[in-house]
Design a protein around this motif. Sequence first.
Motif, PDB file in Angstrom:
ATOM      1  N   LEU A   8       0.494   1.114   5.648  1.00  0.00           N
ATOM      2  CA  LEU A   8      -0.700   0.494   5.574  1.00  0.00           C
ATOM      3  C   LEU A   8      -1.494   1.127   4.224  1.00  0.00           C
ATOM      4  O   LEU A   8      -2.291   0.545   3.553  1.00  0.00           O
ATOM      5  CB  LEU A   8      -1.794   0.661   6.768  1.00  0.00           C
ATOM      6  CG  LEU A   8      -1.524  -0.390   7.907  1.00  0.00           C
ATOM      7  CD1 LEU A   8      -2.166  -0.374   9.003  1.00  0.00           C
ATOM      8  CD2 LEU A   8      -1.214  -1.715   7.471  1.00  0.00           C
ATOM      9  N   GLY A   9      -1.568   2.701   4.317  1.00  0.00           N
ATOM     10  CA  GLY A   9      -1.878   3.156   3.357  1.00  0.00           C
ATOM     11  C   GLY A   9      -1.329   2.817   1.791  1.00  0.00           C
ATOM     12  O   GLY A   9      -2.297   2.691   0.959  1.00  0.00           O
ATOM     13  N   ILE A  10      -0.159   2.749   2.038  1.00  0.00           N
ATOM     14  CA  ILE A  10       0.688   2.236   0.612  1.00  0.00           C
ATOM     15  C   ILE A  10       0.022   0.831   0.354  1.00  0.00           C
ATOM     16  O   ILE A  10      -0.360   0.764  -0.910  1.00  0.00           O
ATOM     17  CB  ILE A  10       2.061   2.444   0.874  1.00  0.00           C
ATOM     18  CG1 ILE A  10       2.486   3.864   1.158  1.00  0.00           C
ATOM     19  CG2 ILE A  10       2.857   1.856  -0.493  1.00  0.00           C
ATOM     20  CD1 ILE A  10       4.035   3.950   1.782  1.00  0.00           C
ATOM     21  N   MET A  55      -2.563  -0.660   1.218  1.00  0.00           N
ATOM     22  CA  MET A  55      -4.150  -0.576   0.598  1.00  0.00           C
ATOM     23  C   MET A  55      -4.255  -0.060  -0.955  1.00  0.00           C
ATOM     24  O   MET A  55      -5.092  -0.495  -1.642  1.00  0.00           O
ATOM     25  CB  MET A  55      -4.916   0.335   1.591  1.00  0.00           C
ATOM     26  CG  MET A  55      -6.456   0.313   1.343  1.00  0.00           C
ATOM     27  SD  MET A  55      -7.110  -1.381   1.624  1.00  0.00           S
ATOM     28  CE  MET A  55      -7.534  -1.276   3.414  1.00  0.00           C
ATOM     29  N   GLN A  56      -3.534   1.053  -1.037  1.00  0.00           N
ATOM     30  CA  GLN A  56      -3.296   1.662  -2.403  1.00  0.00           C
ATOM     31  C   GLN A  56      -2.871   0.579  -3.530  1.00  0.00           C
ATOM     32  O   GLN A  56      -3.312   0.446  -4.402  1.00  0.00           O
ATOM     33  CB  GLN A  56      -2.469   2.883  -2.724  1.00  0.00           C
ATOM     34  CG  GLN A  56      -3.196   4.187  -1.873  1.00  0.00           C
ATOM     35  CD  GLN A  56      -4.311   4.460  -2.347  1.00  0.00           C
ATOM     36  OE1 GLN A  56      -4.561   4.788  -3.685  1.00  0.00           O
ATOM     37  NE2 GLN A  56      -5.573   4.686  -1.615  1.00  0.00           N
TER      38      GLN A  56
END
Lengths: 536, 139
Positions: free
Chosen positions: A309-311, A313-314
């Motif tokens: 999810l972090g990837i 989002m980025q």
Amino acid sequence: MGKNKINLLLIEDDQDFSSALIFRLVKRNINVVRVATAEEALERVSKTKADVVVSDIKLPGMDGVRFLSKLRETTKDLPVIFITGYANIETAKEAVKMNAADYLLKPLESIDELISSINRAVANYNLVCKNRELMQNLQTKVEELEQSERKYRDLFELASDISCIISENGYIVSVNKKMEEVSGYSRKSLIGKPAEKVIVPMRNRAGKLDFQKIFSQGSSAGTIEVRIITREGRDRLGEMGISPMKTGGRSNNLQCVIRDITKRKTAEQKLQKAYARLKQAQTQLIQAEKMEAMGRMASGIAHEVKNPLGIIMQGINYLESESLLRRKDLIEVFKMIKNNTRRADDIIRVFLDFSRASSLEIKLKDINAVLKESLKLVRHTVRLEDIKVRNNLAKGLPKVLVDEGKIEQVFINIFLNAIQSMHKGGRLSVRTYLVKVNRSLKSRSRGYFSSGEQVVVVEVKDTGMGISKDDIKKVFDPFFTTKGPQKGTGLGLSVTRNIIDMHRGMIEIESVENKGTKVMVMLEVFSKKNNSLITQ
Amino acid sequence: MNGKKRIMLIDDEEDFLRITKLNLEKTKKYEVFALSKAKEALSCVRSFRPDVILLDMLMPKTGGVDICKELNRDPLGRNIPVIIVSALDRDADKLRAYENGVVDYLVKPAELNKIVTAIDKVFCGQTIGKRIKTEVNYE
């Protein structure tokens, strides 16, 4: 005597007379055994089964009267007919005294005179024998009956169970010693009392024992559990067998045997309670183990999902900044991806909260203070949504054992649900009060609450759109939401209930569509019993 | 010197490293050094001399807290502010990180602006945590 031949013992020393007599008697179908002396006759009487004795009075040696006297010592009723040629008043009197059957004079007018005398004497003898036999039988029966009654009386009186006899119209007729012991009433005061004043059936407390019905059924009514109301007013529990007592084919009394099962019942109840506690502890243990396993799993999943999810989002952040892609439709698409990435993240966070509820940091807290703190945390939303808050918090409430953070989470969740259901404007009422646990509350509390103990109730009411009857059954189900996919994860109330369960509390929701919803959270007041929560 | 702040990014997720590096460099405020092998952290710190370290918590063999401890033991490393960017969201992990001197803790998925804000806060001195000069023996 009927068709049977008569056996006759003849005592006659005169040979000619006896021969003529025997000849005639045999002709008349009579068996004759002749002896010449009384001594011989006494000997033969016991050996020959004589039905009648015909004897001369004047005999060599012992005379007829003495013979009769001697005979009566052993045989009372054997008829003896005297035939004599030397009649006198004295011998006649003596013969009658000795219970001689007849007294005939020689020479006989005809053989028929003797025959009819013999027949009379034998018939009479048979009747006497029959009568004696009947009397003996009667005596035996009376003795047996007396013995049986004695046995019954002993059984009735000394029985380890309660025995009582109840009349057709329901009055106590007789009781045994055990009944006196158990009921505390004396026998005197019990007899004549309506049975229903002392013996009450268990299943139907208000009901009476229908004695008439038992009589009409005419058979045993099986076993009934009863209460015996004692003189002190303390009930004893009994198991009663009841059956009609028949006399002359008709029931006029009921025999009741009651076994005192108070100890057994008390032990059973204790056992049941212990079993329920064990079951509850087992369930809690299984639940705790499940939650722990789920917690570990959730934590692992969270890490694995949050990284991608972090990837994502980025990645969106990168694409958003690309000037080439500043098109309205693309901006819309990026917004959608971002919102849904946040939503996925929210679900994971709540899922983690859900699993973390297995461990509590319990402290003794004033629930009103926790509520006020929770209200502070939602005041911005309250203001924004134009909601009026009304507090009615009871003063001096006893403290409760709670994990402050978790309980705040519960209240915030309830407040936010209430606020969201009101769609701009409405009233949020928060009330606290103390109640005593009654039977209904106890049964709903999954065994956490005991009758008579005190419970703090937090009641949160809103004037929102309410919940439909169908939906209210599902509100605690994980992932159930009425807020739509962008607004709710459907885990809020599920987590809330889990937290309340961990506190051994209760949460209930009542709602009327388009009128509002009431949520009640009930928590045990601190006592020695529930301080075990602290160690959890 | 180009006036850009030097950011060192340590994470075992290669994709996350690449995209975050791209994003941070795109702001034109930072020079970014991305590192996926945690065990090389200290030597790279010495060579790259970052102004801020963005550090993941859960990495194979050497975790974020281990790197913090190593930095705290190092005369150069102990003065470099560390911001955690991790998927771990438990209070216990956050506490462990702060106890080992991190200045901020961001939970993935963190948006770029949040990361940038956290970095900028360090330079403005508005961070939540503070560098602990002495070694912390957490365990």
